[in-house]
Design a protein around this motif. Structure first.
Motif, PDB file in Angstrom:
ATOM      1  N   GLN A 106      43.701  51.481  47.594  1.00 36.45           N
ATOM      2  CA  GLN A 106      43.484  50.253  46.839  1.00 36.45           C
ATOM      3  C   GLN A 106      43.807  50.411  45.362  1.00 36.45           C
ATOM      4  O   GLN A 106      44.320  49.491  44.725  1.00 36.45           O
ATOM      5  CB  GLN A 106      42.040  49.765  47.009  1.00 36.45           C
ATOM      6  CG  GLN A 106      41.754  48.448  46.297  1.00 36.45           C
ATOM      7  CD  GLN A 106      40.486  47.785  46.766  1.00 36.45           C
ATOM      8  OE1 GLN A 106      39.977  48.092  47.850  1.00 36.45           O
ATOM      9  NE2 GLN A 106      39.944  46.883  45.965  1.00 36.45           N
ATOM     10  N   GLU A 110      46.300  47.905  43.461  1.00 29.16           N
ATOM     11  CA  GLU A 110      45.861  47.087  42.323  1.00 29.16           C
ATOM     12  C   GLU A 110      46.703  47.391  41.088  1.00 29.16           C
ATOM     13  O   GLU A 110      47.095  46.472  40.347  1.00 29.16           O
ATOM     14  CB  GLU A 110      44.393  47.347  42.017  1.00 29.16           C
ATOM     15  CG  GLU A 110      43.437  46.759  43.036  1.00 29.16           C
ATOM     16  CD  GLU A 110      42.009  46.728  42.526  1.00 29.16           C
ATOM     17  OE1 GLU A 110      41.809  46.399  41.330  1.00 29.16           O
ATOM     18  OE2 GLU A 110      41.103  47.042  43.311  1.00 29.16           O
ATOM     19  N   ASP A 190      41.721  43.420  54.098  1.00 30.07           N
ATOM     20  CA  ASP A 190      40.565  42.528  53.972  1.00 30.07           C
ATOM     21  C   ASP A 190      39.933  42.619  52.587  1.00 30.07           C
ATOM     22  O   ASP A 190      39.511  41.613  52.007  1.00 30.07           O
ATOM     23  CB  ASP A 190      39.516  42.855  55.041  1.00 30.07           C
ATOM     24  CG  ASP A 190      39.971  42.487  56.440  1.00 30.07           C
ATOM     25  OD1 ASP A 190      40.904  41.671  56.564  1.00 30.07           O
ATOM     26  OD2 ASP A 190      39.400  43.020  57.409  1.00 30.07           O
ATOM     27  N   SER A 191      39.875  43.833  52.045  1.00 33.03           N
ATOM     28  CA  SER A 191      39.170  44.026  50.772  1.00 33.03           C
ATOM     29  C   SER A 191      39.909  43.429  49.585  1.00 33.03           C
ATOM     30  O   SER A 191      39.287  43.077  48.581  1.00 33.03           O
ATOM     31  CB  SER A 191      38.929  45.524  50.524  1.00 33.03           C
ATOM     32  OG  SER A 191      40.144  46.208  50.272  1.00 33.03           O
ATOM     33  N   VAL A 192      41.237  43.298  49.677  1.00 34.59           N
ATOM     34  CA  VAL A 192      41.988  42.800  48.522  1.00 34.59           C
ATOM     35  C   VAL A 192      42.316  41.311  48.605  1.00 34.59           C
ATOM     36  O   VAL A 192      42.610  40.686  47.578  1.00 34.59           O
ATOM     37  CB  VAL A 192      43.296  43.604  48.301  1.00 34.59           C
ATOM     38  CG1 VAL A 192      42.985  45.074  48.082  1.00 34.59           C
ATOM     39  CG2 VAL A 192      44.270  43.413  49.451  1.00 34.59           C
ATOM     40  N   ARG A 194      40.334  38.933  50.584  1.00 37.33           N
ATOM     41  CA  ARG A 194      39.215  38.078  50.943  1.00 37.33           C
ATOM     42  C   ARG A 194      38.063  38.238  49.950  1.00 37.33           C
ATOM     43  O   ARG A 194      38.006  39.188  49.187  1.00 37.33           O
ATOM     44  CB  ARG A 194      38.739  38.401  52.360  1.00 37.33           C
ATOM     45  CG  ARG A 194      39.807  38.137  53.406  1.00 37.33           C
ATOM     46  CD  ARG A 194      39.359  38.446  54.810  1.00 37.33           C
ATOM     47  NE  ARG A 194      40.408  38.156  55.778  1.00 37.33           N
ATOM     48  CZ  ARG A 194      40.321  38.420  57.072  1.00 37.33           C
ATOM     49  NH1 ARG A 194      39.220  38.972  57.564  1.00 37.33           N
ATOM     50  NH2 ARG A 194      41.329  38.129  57.880  1.00 37.33           N
ATOM     51  N   THR A 196      35.996  38.508  46.986  1.00 33.54           N
ATOM     52  CA  THR A 196      36.303  38.678  45.562  1.00 33.54           C
ATOM     53  C   THR A 196      37.497  39.598  45.352  1.00 33.54           C
ATOM     54  O   THR A 196      37.661  40.158  44.271  1.00 33.54           O
ATOM     55  CB  THR A 196      35.080  39.246  44.819  1.00 33.54           C
ATOM     56  OG1 THR A 196      34.707  40.505  45.422  1.00 33.54           O
ATOM     57  CG2 THR A 196      33.907  38.287  44.887  1.00 33.54           C
ATOM     58  N   GLY A 197      38.323  39.783  46.366  1.00 30.46           N
ATOM     59  CA  GLY A 197      39.501  40.636  46.234  1.00 30.46           C
ATOM     60  C   GLY A 197      40.435  40.165  45.133  1.00 30.46           C
ATOM     61  O   GLY A 197      40.522  38.977  44.833  1.00 30.46           O
ATOM     62  N   ARG A 200      43.048  37.375  45.929  1.00 27.62           N
ATOM     63  CA  ARG A 200      42.436  36.047  45.996  1.00 27.62           C
ATOM     64  C   ARG A 200      42.130  35.515  44.595  1.00 27.62           C
ATOM     65  O   ARG A 200      42.349  34.341  44.294  1.00 27.62           O
ATOM     66  CB  ARG A 200      41.161  36.106  46.835  1.00 27.62           C
ATOM     67  CG  ARG A 200      40.520  34.744  47.088  1.00 27.62           C
ATOM     68  CD  ARG A 200      39.227  34.912  47.875  1.00 27.62           C
ATOM     69  NE  ARG A 200      38.607  33.633  48.172  1.00 27.62           N
ATOM     70  CZ  ARG A 200      38.816  32.934  49.278  1.00 27.62           C
ATOM     71  NH1 ARG A 200      39.644  33.410  50.194  1.00 27.62           N
ATOM     72  NH2 ARG A 200      38.221  31.781  49.482  1.00 27.62           N
TER      73      ARG A 200
END
Length: 228
Positions: A106, A110, A190-192, A194, A196-197, A200
């Motif tokens: 991640q 990012e 999913d983590s990025v 959905r 507060t990713g 999104r």
């Protein structure tokens, strides 16, 4: 002999090099039609079908900074004899999300996402500071931003007070998502995207720009609707 521009996605280079070009410019009035309402478009097509070249053509057509190049680039094409009211009327911001890193976790994803956004905004500020002098204030603070959504919000707030508006082009919006899922990295996906990713949050910032009027038009390309 006919010069086929395989792999060439820069419209100016194609036209100056006198390569073969299938004229897509008759579709431009449809994009601007108030009846169709096509202000924020997602263009999904398979790879190698010319999406990036289409974006480049639109970028050169709408960019206020390329007004003097219109005759040289579009002479002989349909739109040259049928220009629309929005020809060379926008500040153009282009983001290409194809080079994002998906193999470093991640943190790498990012970092490269932010680098794409920061690089696009930096180029935008350099090209348009003379057109919109207030952009110099953001240029001076550019190094203080660490999040793509915060940087985009700052740019949109500035342009919300200007007569000039942004036409945003995003190429390969879903490239990294497709690669994550094909590599079996469902958890990272999913983590990025959905909750507060950061992905999104970035698109939420764009939504604010459409509401304020700073973001006049948006054209996004990809290969699937999975990231919607």
């Amino acid at each position: 002999p006919m010069r086929i521009p395989y792999g060439l996605s820069n419209f100016a280079a194609l036209r100056k090099g006198r390569y073969f070009y299938a004229d897509k410019t008759p579709f431009i009035p449809l994009l601007e039609s108030h009846e169709s309402g096509f202000h924020y478009l997602l263009f999904l097509r398979p790879r190698r079908i010319g999406k990036s070249l289409l974006l480049s053509m639109l970028e050169h057509y709408y960019d206020v900074g390329r007004r003097e190049q219109f005759d040289a680039l579009f002479s002989g094409l349909w739109i040259h004899e049928h220009p629309t009211p929005e020809r060379n009327a926008h500040l153009v911001l282009t983001l290409d999300f194809s080079p994002l890193a998906v193999s470093g976790g991640q943190e790498a994803l990012e970092r490269t996402f932010f680098e794409v956004v920061r690089g696009g905004v930096e180029d935008f500020l350099i090209r348009y500071q003379d057109t919109v002098p207030d952009l110099r204030r953001l240029d001076e603070r550019l190094g203080t931003y660490r999040d793509p959504d915060a940087l985009m919000m700052a740019l949109l707030r500035l342009l919300g007070r200007s007569e000039r508006k942004i036409y945003l082009f995003i190429d390969e919006y879903d490239n990294f998502a497709n690669r994550l899922l094909s590599d079996g990295q469902q958890g990272l996906y999913d983590s990025v995207v959905r909750g507060t990713g950061f992905v999104r949050s970035f698109y939420a910032a764009l939504k604010v720009g459409t509401g304020s009027g700073a973001l006049a038009r948006m054209f996004i390309t990809g290969v699937s609707p999975i990231l919607l």
